[in-house]
Design a protein around this motif. Sequence first.
Motif, mmCIF file in Angstrom:
data_model
loop_
_atom_site.group_PDB
_atom_site.id
_atom_site.type_symbol
_atom_site.label_atom_id
_atom_site.label_comp_id
_atom_site.label_asym_id
_atom_site.label_seq_id
_atom_site.Cartn_x
_atom_site.Cartn_y
_atom_site.Cartn_z
ATOM 1 N N GLU A 69 69.942 6.235 17.524
ATOM 2 C CA GLU A 69 70.731 5.028 17.765
ATOM 3 C C GLU A 69 72.167 5.200 17.288
ATOM 4 O O GLU A 69 73.102 4.672 17.888
ATOM 5 C CB GLU A 69 70.071 3.827 17.081
ATOM 6 C CG GLU A 69 68.736 3.429 17.698
ATOM 7 C CD GLU A 69 68.843 3.228 19.191
ATOM 8 O OE1 GLU A 69 69.613 2.339 19.623
ATOM 9 O OE2 GLU A 69 68.170 3.964 19.943
ATOM 10 N N THR B 122 78.697 5.343 23.050
ATOM 11 C CA THR B 122 79.165 4.077 23.627
ATOM 12 C C THR B 122 80.604 3.799 23.224
ATOM 13 O O THR B 122 81.438 3.384 24.049
ATOM 14 C CB THR B 122 78.260 2.920 23.167
ATOM 15 O OG1 THR B 122 76.915 3.188 23.580
ATOM 16 C CG2 THR B 122 78.709 1.602 23.775
ATOM 17 N N ARG C 72 66.732 6.154 28.946
ATOM 18 C CA ARG C 72 67.535 5.713 27.799
ATOM 19 C C ARG C 72 67.798 6.855 26.810
ATOM 20 O O ARG C 72 68.912 7.004 26.312
ATOM 21 C CB ARG C 72 66.809 4.565 27.098
ATOM 22 C CG ARG C 72 67.535 3.980 25.896
ATOM 23 C CD ARG C 72 66.825 2.726 25.400
ATOM 24 N NE ARG C 72 67.398 2.222 24.161
ATOM 25 C CZ ARG C 72 68.505 1.503 24.067
ATOM 26 N NH1 ARG C 72 69.172 1.211 25.170
ATOM 27 N NH2 ARG C 72 68.958 1.086 22.903
ATOM 28 N N ASP C 73 66.770 7.641 26.537
ATOM 29 C CA ASP C 73 66.888 8.650 25.477
ATOM 30 C C ASP C 73 67.391 10.003 25.958
ATOM 31 O O ASP C 73 67.947 10.767 25.161
ATOM 32 C CB ASP C 73 65.524 8.852 24.803
ATOM 33 C CG ASP C 73 65.110 7.662 23.966
ATOM 34 O OD1 ASP C 73 65.956 6.777 23.738
ATOM 35 O OD2 ASP C 73 63.938 7.596 23.547
ATOM 36 N N TRP D 65 70.654 8.930 29.969
ATOM 37 C CA TRP D 65 71.914 8.246 29.652
ATOM 38 C C TRP D 65 72.820 9.073 28.734
ATOM 39 O O TRP D 65 74.016 9.245 29.036
ATOM 40 C CB TRP D 65 71.647 6.868 29.027
ATOM 41 C CG TRP D 65 72.906 6.077 28.805
ATOM 42 C CD1 TRP D 65 73.512 5.228 29.677
ATOM 43 C CD2 TRP D 65 73.733 6.100 27.636
ATOM 44 N NE1 TRP D 65 74.658 4.710 29.136
ATOM 45 C CE2 TRP D 65 74.828 5.232 27.873
ATOM 46 C CE3 TRP D 65 73.660 6.762 26.418
ATOM 47 C CZ2 TRP D 65 75.827 5.013 26.930
ATOM 48 C CZ3 TRP D 65 74.662 6.561 25.482
ATOM 49 C CH2 TRP D 65 75.731 5.690 25.734
ATOM 50 N N ARG E 83 73.825 7.148 19.967
ATOM 51 C CA ARG E 83 74.068 6.288 21.126
ATOM 52 C C ARG E 83 75.294 5.408 20.880
ATOM 53 O O ARG E 83 76.116 5.196 21.762
ATOM 54 C CB ARG E 83 72.841 5.413 21.392
ATOM 55 C CG ARG E 83 72.899 4.647 22.723
ATOM 56 C CD ARG E 83 71.755 3.645 22.847
ATOM 57 N NE ARG E 83 70.486 4.207 22.456
ATOM 58 C CZ ARG E 83 69.761 5.010 23.224
ATOM 59 N NH1 ARG E 83 70.184 5.319 24.435
ATOM 60 N NH2 ARG E 83 68.607 5.492 22.804
ATOM 61 N N GLU F 201 63.629 -0.662 18.687
ATOM 62 C CA GLU F 201 63.689 0.688 19.256
ATOM 63 C C GLU F 201 62.513 1.547 18.783
ATOM 64 O O GLU F 201 61.922 2.310 19.552
ATOM 65 C CB GLU F 201 65.009 1.363 18.878
ATOM 66 C CG GLU F 201 66.252 0.671 19.422
ATOM 67 C CD GLU F 201 66.293 0.639 20.942
ATOM 68 O OE1 GLU F 201 65.682 1.533 21.568
ATOM 69 O OE2 GLU F 201 66.933 -0.276 21.493
ATOM 70 N N ARG G 96 59.097 3.252 20.952
ATOM 71 C CA ARG G 96 58.777 4.674 21.009
ATOM 72 C C ARG G 96 57.451 5.024 20.331
ATOM 73 O O ARG G 96 56.753 5.940 20.758
ATOM 74 C CB ARG G 96 59.909 5.484 20.361
ATOM 75 C CG ARG G 96 61.169 5.465 21.188
ATOM 76 C CD ARG G 96 62.399 5.805 20.360
ATOM 77 N NE ARG G 96 63.587 5.776 21.194
ATOM 78 C CZ ARG G 96 64.203 4.670 21.606
ATOM 79 N NH1 ARG G 96 63.732 3.478 21.244
ATOM 80 N NH2 ARG G 96 65.277 4.735 22.366
ATOM 81 N N GLU H 31 61.594 4.253 31.519
ATOM 82 C CA GLU H 31 62.780 3.591 30.968
ATOM 83 C C GLU H 31 63.234 4.289 29.690
ATOM 84 O O GLU H 31 64.442 4.458 29.458
ATOM 85 C CB GLU H 31 62.469 2.118 30.684
ATOM 86 C CG GLU H 31 62.342 1.277 31.959
ATOM 87 C CD GLU H 31 61.885 -0.138 31.678
ATOM 88 O OE1 GLU H 31 61.611 -0.454 30.490
ATOM 89 O OE2 GLU H 31 61.779 -0.932 32.631
ATOM 90 N N LEU H 32 62.278 4.704 28.859
ATOM 91 C CA LEU H 32 62.640 5.429 27.636
ATOM 92 C C LEU H 32 63.265 6.781 27.967
ATOM 93 O O LEU H 32 64.199 7.228 27.303
ATOM 94 C CB LEU H 32 61.410 5.626 26.753
ATOM 95 C CG LEU H 32 61.048 4.468 25.817
ATOM 96 C CD1 LEU H 32 59.781 4.799 25.042
ATOM 97 C CD2 LEU H 32 62.185 4.166 24.854
ATOM 98 N N SER I 68 74.480 2.768 37.049
ATOM 99 C CA SER I 68 73.098 3.064 37.422
ATOM 100 C C SER I 68 73.040 4.186 38.455
ATOM 101 O O SER I 68 72.105 4.989 38.463
ATOM 102 C CB SER I 68 72.412 1.806 37.966
ATOM 103 O OG SER I 68 73.110 1.302 39.094
#
Length: 601
Positions: free
Chosen positions: A340, A347, A405-406, A409, A343, A55, A59, A401-402, A359
């Motif tokens: 993380e 989750t 994700r960051d 999401w 996250r 990760e 970054r 994508e980052l 998605s």
Amino acid sequence: MNVWTLRATLLLTLTTGIAGWNVQPNSYALAQAPTNNVVAVVNADPITRDQLAKEVVLRHGEEVLDEMVNRYLIVQACKAKGIQITGQDVQDEVIRIAKKFGLTTESYLQLLQEERDFSPQQYSKDVVWPMLSLRALVADEVKVTQEERDKAFLSQFGPSVKCRMIMVADRVKAEQLRSMAEKAPEQFGELAMRHSEDETSASVHGLIPPIRQYTGDADFEAIAFNLKENEISKVYPLGDQWVVLQCVRHLPETPPAPHARPMIMQQISDRIVDEKVRVSASKLFAKLQADANVVKVLGDEAKTKEYPGVAAIVNGQKMTVAQVAAECIERHGTAVLDGEVNRKLLTQALGKSNIKVESADLKAEVERAAVSFGYVDADGKADVDSWMQAMLADADQSAQELYIRDAVWPSVALKKLVDGQFSVTQEDLRKGFEANYGVRCEVLAVVLGDQRTAQKVWDMARANPTDSFFGELASQYSIEPMSQSNNGRVPPLARHNGQETLEREAFKLKPGGVEAMSGIISTGADRWVILRCVGFTEPVVTDFEAVREELTRDLYEKKQRLAMANKMDELKEAAQVDNFLEVQAQMGKIRQTSATAPISR
């Protein structure tokens, strides 16, 4: 990316190190490969070092690799010239700079840790060692002449000129203002306040810091020094602006005490050396980069297949991804691990509530963000591509994508977790309507820093209950810049905008006379405010139904954001999180403090 460019200011103004740390050039090319050691456990669910490494490299890998490559080039240049920077060199620099800033070494290291988030070891390796190495490499080019010292001394302690200035972008306008000032020099300050486009000086009737010799534009300085008191200068180009000066008075030199002069001259020499080192080192570094044979692998999919596990090849020497990962974790691991952990908490919460983030949800959130910031196509639909390009400095696939994700999401996850837990009530709509579209109270304000002065000002305002006198009191006594510089005028107060005490008192007032003035209002943080009402605005909108939909949407989003923040806090408070990386970092700080403590004695 040029390490000198990135860190020039730090290299030349903030240097420190670790007592006893033996700086060997080859040590910078070595690093321990990350292992599967657990770095954190979140509600019994582990995060491994390998997971964190992946990760953090995503970054920060390319940025850190660039600096590692640049550092290696310095190492090679030092080897070629037989230069070695030792731990003692670093320690001596610590002592010298700490004394320069009037701090003990221990205090200086602590300041770096708190203000710059640099551990002593990291700072020594990434800042001090490169700076000392570059300084050694260009030492033959850096000489300070007596003339340079004398000019620098004059710029600091020599005579100066106090001036007022008018600055505008249009030359014709500047000439017109100069002509007006020539006819009425006593009105120069008023002209500056009304017309100058330099807001900082305009707010104080054009006054600027004293102009000194040898600090910049020699012609500009000559104009100022040749002016007599109250004399108006010609129009002069300064950058892309046009300026007119008025001399207020010439200030004599302010020589330091004789016993302080040797120390001051040494500081001046150091400052000149630093500047020359910066210029020479920048040129040297550009040459090192131009002459180097660097193959960057990290981030290049084709080269990664050709050189698995390799991040870069510098003049034939391989730098591994594991080495980059280790350095990334050292610099950025704590911050990335926090993300993380969050996250993982989200989750887990989604799993417990049997909620999934699909998605389609992520796509919808990106489109919503694009529309909310005005990125729409001709059909009024979200222009996601333009939005991504505007928001991301590098809008390639990995950057997008980052971002998903960051940012996207977590936002979607929290929105799903708080869905149905709040609503917009009629009372919310009423307050929102008043706050956004209702009557506002126009006030003058005096902000004071102690209650005794507040009482004094209140008594004077009470004895002379006029707007003009209240404005004079504000300009003389207010400690808040806007009210002080604008004779008490501040933005109108609306209801329900987060200043409850001031709003409540303001809306009790009536324009004119004694009833226009409030009592002394304590707002906390050693601030006391006196208000004077000068009137009320008309409502911006009177038809509630015309704005109901927009208002409902805005209030819903505000409540949603608050609910999301509260939910995240709730998850953190209820979680059992063991952050071993943070513990290691804290232990490292303790060890570094212990190691450096003897230096300050």
